[in-house]
Design a protein around this motif. Structure first.
Motif, PDB file in Angstrom:
ATOM      1  N   GLU A  45      38.606  45.236  51.535  1.00 45.68           N
ATOM      2  CA  GLU A  45      38.758  44.557  50.250  1.00 45.68           C
ATOM      3  C   GLU A  45      37.523  44.811  49.397  1.00 45.68           C
ATOM      4  N   GLY A  46      37.721  44.884  48.098  1.00 47.79           N
ATOM      5  CA  GLY A  46      36.624  45.071  47.163  1.00 47.79           C
ATOM      6  C   GLY A  46      37.095  44.739  45.760  1.00 47.79           C
ATOM      7  N   TYR A  47      36.263  45.038  44.786  1.00 49.90           N
ATOM      8  CA  TYR A  47      36.654  44.774  43.400  1.00 49.90           C
ATOM      9  C   TYR A  47      35.795  45.597  42.460  1.00 49.90           C
ATOM     10  N   PHE A  48      36.285  45.777  41.244  1.00 49.39           N
ATOM     11  CA  PHE A  48      35.498  46.367  40.174  1.00 49.39           C
ATOM     12  C   PHE A  48      35.993  45.778  38.867  1.00 49.39           C
ATOM     13  N   ARG A  49      35.366  46.158  37.789  1.00 49.68           N
ATOM     14  CA  ARG A  49      35.718  45.616  36.475  1.00 49.68           C
ATOM     15  C   ARG A  49      35.964  46.769  35.520  1.00 49.68           C
ATOM     16  N   VAL A  50      36.950  46.632  34.656  1.00 45.89           N
ATOM     17  CA  VAL A  50      37.202  47.644  33.635  1.00 45.89           C
ATOM     18  C   VAL A  50      37.115  47.002  32.254  1.00 45.89           C
ATOM     19  N   ARG A  51      36.757  47.835  31.293  1.00 49.59           N
ATOM     20  CA  ARG A  51      36.745  47.376  29.904  1.00 49.59           C
ATOM     21  C   ARG A  51      37.544  48.350  29.060  1.00 49.59           C
ATOM     22  N   SER A  52      38.500  47.852  28.327  1.00 53.48           N
ATOM     23  CA  SER A  52      39.319  48.672  27.442  1.00 53.48           C
ATOM     24  C   SER A  52      39.562  47.893  26.156  1.00 53.48           C
ATOM     25  N   GLU A  53      39.301  48.536  25.035  1.00 48.25           N
ATOM     26  CA  GLU A  53      39.496  47.907  23.722  1.00 48.25           C
ATOM     27  C   GLU A  53      38.799  46.549  23.654  1.00 48.25           C
ATOM     28  N   ASP A  54      37.542  46.533  24.154  1.00 48.01           N
ATOM     29  CA  ASP A  54      36.672  45.350  24.080  1.00 48.01           C
ATOM     30  C   ASP A  54      37.182  44.158  24.874  1.00 48.01           C
ATOM     31  N   GLN A  55      38.046  44.417  25.848  1.00 45.46           N
ATOM     32  CA  GLN A  55      38.478  43.353  26.749  1.00 45.46           C
ATOM     33  C   GLN A  55      38.100  43.737  28.174  1.00 45.46           C
ATOM     34  N   PHE A  56      37.639  42.753  28.938  1.00 47.98           N
ATOM     35  CA  PHE A  56      37.266  42.970  30.328  1.00 47.98           C
ATOM     36  C   PHE A  56      38.394  42.513  31.253  1.00 47.98           C
ATOM     37  N   TYR A  57      38.550  43.246  32.358  1.00 44.27           N
ATOM     38  CA  TYR A  57      39.540  42.893  33.373  1.00 44.27           C
ATOM     39  C   TYR A  57      38.879  43.084  34.740  1.00 44.27           C
ATOM     40  N   ASP A  58      38.917  42.059  35.568  1.00 46.10           N
ATOM     41  CA  ASP A  58      38.443  42.196  36.943  1.00 46.10           C
ATOM     42  C   ASP A  58      39.621  42.636  37.807  1.00 46.10           C
ATOM     43  N   VAL A  59      39.356  43.611  38.673  1.00 38.58           N
ATOM     44  CA  VAL A  59      40.413  44.200  39.491  1.00 38.58           C
ATOM     45  C   VAL A  59      40.053  44.037  40.971  1.00 38.58           C
ATOM     46  N   ASP A  60      40.826  43.244  41.695  1.00 39.80           N
ATOM     47  CA  ASP A  60      40.664  43.114  43.143  1.00 39.80           C
ATOM     48  C   ASP A  60      41.406  44.268  43.811  1.00 39.80           C
ATOM     49  N   VAL A  61      40.799  44.861  44.825  1.00 37.66           N
ATOM     50  CA  VAL A  61      41.377  46.019  45.504  1.00 37.66           C
ATOM     51  C   VAL A  61      41.508  45.702  46.990  1.00 37.66           C
ATOM     52  N   ALA A  62      42.676  45.947  47.559  1.00 37.15           N
ATOM     53  CA  ALA A  62      42.903  45.717  48.991  1.00 37.15           C
ATOM     54  C   ALA A  62      43.628  46.921  49.572  1.00 37.15           C
ATOM     55  N   THR A  63      43.076  47.495  50.656  1.00 34.95           N
ATOM     56  CA  THR A  63      43.727  48.618  51.322  1.00 34.95           C
ATOM     57  C   THR A  63      44.315  48.151  52.646  1.00 34.95           C
ATOM     58  N   PHE A  64      45.328  48.898  53.095  1.00 43.96           N
ATOM     59  CA  PHE A  64      45.938  48.587  54.386  1.00 43.96           C
ATOM     60  C   PHE A  64      46.466  49.882  54.996  1.00 43.96           C
ATOM     61  N   PRO A  65      46.105  50.183  56.260  1.00 43.27           N
ATOM     62  CA  PRO A  65      46.587  51.430  56.879  1.00 43.27           C
ATOM     63  C   PRO A  65      48.077  51.363  57.181  1.00 43.27           C
ATOM     64  N   VAL A  66      48.814  52.401  56.774  1.00 46.70           N
ATOM     65  CA  VAL A  66      50.248  52.491  57.034  1.00 46.70           C
ATOM     66  C   VAL A  66      50.545  53.866  57.641  1.00 46.70           C
ATOM     67  N   ARG A  67      51.805  54.128  57.926  1.00 39.98           N
ATOM     68  CA  ARG A  67      52.171  55.345  58.653  1.00 39.98           C
ATOM     69  C   ARG A  67      51.723  56.620  57.953  1.00 39.98           C
TER      70      ARG A  67
END
Length: 565
Positions: free
Chosen positions: A257-279
């Motif tokens: 799990e992790g996170y980062f932040r993006v900014r587009s058109e002067d708006q900020f968005y926090d993005v949570d990221v979760a990975t999971f191993p699959v086939r």
């Protein structure tokens, strides 16, 4: 003599003569049909137009947005013929094919359909706008996956990673990162992020398959496929997201799990990221914590009824206590607590949030998060934070018994604590807390309220449609709302909502405020059933009852409310 469409529109006072003149000027310039122009300008709805076309041509009308056309009917008529002549088959019985047409008096087309299908043709009228929309739905445009992401026409997107993660990337993983930092991969990931922002998606699912990668967006609670890149891009897309969110890109066998932040058109968005191993590799889910303006982060905008809002305001006006905000993931708990803190914050009060990670930056509020890499665990950080002479504290999660005990102890002091818990049962959370080792006398004194909530899709106010429900449903609504003649509303779909019938989501709530009798039950370790009986006797309203009230008020649909779990 048959009246022209424009005359009928004015006669029925649907548009003004000035609006008609403006639309006709556009028609002369573009050659487009008058009805389509009027719909695009928002002067008429599809329903208005279809009703008038029916009156004008003396044939039945149909709203195609409400019809799911069976695939076997589509196969009766060629795609080329339908697109050339603007026709859509909608129903068939043994000898007759019902066909929606923009011009149901085009006998040449009717004869060709009769010859093509061997069936008698019954034409009905539909607006050109509605027919084109349905044809686009039936025959989605085939395009290269690169074109679907519009890689050549990207607007600016800034991605902000946690500083300590960025340093680790630069110092330790330079060689391993090279392929994931190539321009094509960066463009693909940025384009997916921009598409998610444009569509106001809450989640992005990146699912590896044997020959491709499925990239899907969750918009208004429903998944839709965005693009399907080739399989060879799969691992580098995942690695790029791992880099951005500070994960170990070489660890592919364990979830991360992790996170980062993006900014587009002067708006900020926090993005949570979760990975999971699959086939077929690693699946990744991005969760967008969309920013709220100060106006949106207000208690009155969450969707509480006036009576519940008044009660909740009284609860949080207390000097101390514990407010548990519970519900499944993605049910709006964080937004509710943020709105509560915004209502309470003051230059004369100390307000703190403690989350892992911080979901949104709040003005004039102190915010902190643990730092596992530096050795500061969530529990350690919270124990130290509660000694900072706080007036209001938000605890973003209660992962352990140790954290729960710290939260209750802080609420027994002089701090009003808001704690977010992933728990589906509002009344059942009290026995759950006791089972975690909290002494009944401590919870008896500390608990100020339990607020349970869910999110349901909000009906688009531009196109919702009222209807009279069946009598059994109406009786259920009477019991839940106390209204004598309740009506319901259905989703229709228009340009304003992208044809879905919904725009955004709204909260559905149930609020438990323990009285003296319930506190005695808590002190005695009562079961969830005993608490439920006492709560109902004290006027407790369930999620379903609150949701049905919103359905009757036209905020959502009966089906949305009944899907609450």
């Amino acid at each position: 003599m048959r009246k022209k469409l424009g005359q009928l529109l004015i006669e029925f006072k649907i548009i003004t003569s000035e609006q008609l003149a403006e639309a006709m000027a556009d028609q002369r310039r573009t050659g487009e049909r008058l009805g389509s122009i009027l719909i695009k300008k928002g002067y008429v709805t599809e329903e208005d137009l279809e009703y008038l076309l029916s009156r004008q041509l003396a044939v039945p009308a149909i709203n195609l947005s409400k019809y799911q056309v069976p695939r076997e009917l589509v196969e009766l008529v060629s795609e080329r013929f339908m697109k050339k002549n603007y026709v859509v088959p909608v129903e068939r019985d043994e000898k007759t094919l019902t066909v929606a047409m923009a011009n149901p008096q085009d006998y040449r087309v009717i004869d060709e359909l009769r010859f093509m299908t061997g069936l008698r043709v019954a034409p009905v009228v539909s607006s050109m706008y509605g027919i084109k929309q349905k044809l686009r739905e039936l025959f989605p445009k085939s395009e290269k996956w690169e074109d679907a992401l519009d890689l050549k026409a990207q607007r600016e997107l800034e991605i902000i990673t946690p500083q300590e993660f960025q340093r680790a990337v630069e110092e330790n993983l330079e060689d391993a990162l090279e392929s994931a930092s190539e321009a094509p991969i960066v463009k693909i990931v940025n384009s997916v992020l921009l598409a998610a922002l444009d569509k106001k998606a809450t989640h992005v699912h990146i699912v590896p398959e044997e020959s491709a990668v499925q990239v899907k967006l969750r918009v208004n609670s429903h998944l839709e496929t965005l693009v399907t890149p080739p399989k060879e891009y799969a691992q580098n897309i995942v690695n790029r997201l791992k880099i951005l969110s500070g994960m170990d890109i070489l660890q592919r066998r364990l979830p991360q799990e992790g996170y980062f932040r993006v900014r587009s058109e002067d708006q900020f968005y926090d993005v949570d990221v979760a990975t999971f191993p699959v086939r077929n590799g690693e699946q990744v889910v991005l969760t967008f914590q969309q920013p709220f303006s100060k106006e949106e982060l207000r208690l009155e905008n969450l969707g509480m009824t006036p009576e519940m809002l008044e009660t909740y305001r009284r609860v949080i006006a207390a000097e101390r206590g514990l407010v548990l905000v519970v519900g499944p993931p993605d049910s709006g708990k964080t937004s509710t607590i943020y709105a509560s803190l915004n209502a309470l914050k003051s230059p004369h009060r100390v307000t703190f949030t403690y989350e892992n990670p911080i979901k949104n930056r709040l003005a004039d509020i102190n915010q902190a998060e643990p730092n596992e890499r530096a050795g500061l665990t969530f529990a350690q950080g919270l124990k130290s934070l509660v000694k900072q002479d706080l007036d209001y504290l938000m605890v973003g999660e209660v992962p352990t018994t140790e954290v729960l005990s710290t939260v209750v102890e802080a609420a027994l002091g002089r701090t009003l604590v808001f704690a977010r818990m992933v728990f589906n049962n509002t009344l059942g959370v009290v026995p759950h807390v006791l089972e975690q080792g909290v002494a009944p006398f401590m919870l008896y004194s500390a608990l100020a309220a339990v607020l349970g909530q869910r999110l349901v899709r909000r009906l688009c106010p531009e196109c919702l449609e009222s209807f009279d429900p069946p009598e059994p449903v109406k009786e259920e609504l009477r019991r839940a709302t106390g209204r004598e003649n309740p009506h319901l509303y259905r989703a229709v779909g228009c340009r304003a909502c992208g044809g879905t019938g919904y725009r955004g989501r709204i909260g559905v709530f149930e609020l438990l405020v323990p009285d003296d009798e319930m506190r005695q039950l808590i002190l005695g370790g009562a079961s969830a059933q005993e608490l439920a009986e006492a709560a109902r006797a004290n006027g407790f309203r369930t999620l379903i009852e609150d949701g049905l009230t919103k359905a009757v008020d036209g905020m959502t649909t009966y089906e949305e409310v009944r899907s609450i779990k």
